[in-house]
Design a protein around this motif. Sequence first.
Motif: not given
Length: 352
Positions: A91-102
């Motif tokens: 996947d392509s992601v942008k800066a400050n994009e959410q990846v995981v929530r803990i």
Amino acid sequence: MQRLIFQICAALIVVSIAVGLTACSNGVASEKAENVPAAKEYVVKVKVETLTPAAITDTIMLPGETEAMFDVSLAAEQEGLIEWVGVTEGDSVKANEQVVRINLEALQAAKDRAEANLTMKKHQLKRRRKLYEGNVLSREELEQSETEFTVAKTKLREAEVQFEHGIVVSPVSGVVNKVNVDPGEYVSQGNSIATIVNVDQIKITVNVPEMDIRYLSKGQTAPVMFDAYPNEKWSGVVDFVAWKADSATRTFPVRIIVKNTDGRIRPGMIARASFVRRSLRDIVSVPLFSVIDKGGERIAFIEKDGVAEARTVTLGVIDGDRVQILAGLNVGENLIIAGQREVEDGVKVDVR
């Protein structure tokens, strides 16, 4: 008497026949000698190149390994339960994009409690200030209320930070190369979450010998080839030249940046960078194949007045299929470039 005369006549006949045979034999031999052609002179057909002042580029090619411009390994900033994973490999992601929530639900609850406590302490401080102004409350009690308000504000900030740490974001734009967790998994602080790489630009580090480092500087262009694409070249730029040599190899690391807009270059590929050490002008250069190695001695042949003349030459810079001649040949001479392996010093040649 008649018998004697017969014997004399027979002897004269034999002598005449012998003389005749000898004469015939001498005539045939002379005729054959006249018809034998003279031995031909040994002449070698050659091709020559007139030596003129030339220019040559002194380059050095060094290998290196490609790396992503940014290769970021995301880690859990706190322990807790993985509630959500928003990306997969590729996947392509942008800066400050959410990846995981803990553990975000628990952190949100703690944040809400801190906000409520701060609101209460704020109203309490406001009431106590009015009581203090009416001489109903002591200075000590007012200061205690002010302290409680400050503590509540600090705890809210701590809860906000913890909440932010529960959301793992990508610090750079790029591609997700690896995801190491799944929803429902429990992680500890520092555990690897994912790897993000940015390959819009590729960096290549090469190790330059100490004798060549003086020719390199930041901003210098450097053509780069990759083993995966042998017939193509990319334009690289020197981004960093080390000031200190590696103590083990005595070489200087040099970093080159190459644009990778089409994404064909991948981290880990083998690259070969060329650096121009110097450009030489008005020198004598010849084709490499025209120089013959005879027992460690480098020989070239020139044509002079129809005769091959051997010259011992000293080689300099090699550029592609040509080599600089430091000594042994001069501008204006006719260098033999075809047939040079068939001639010797002093052999007559026929220039074609």
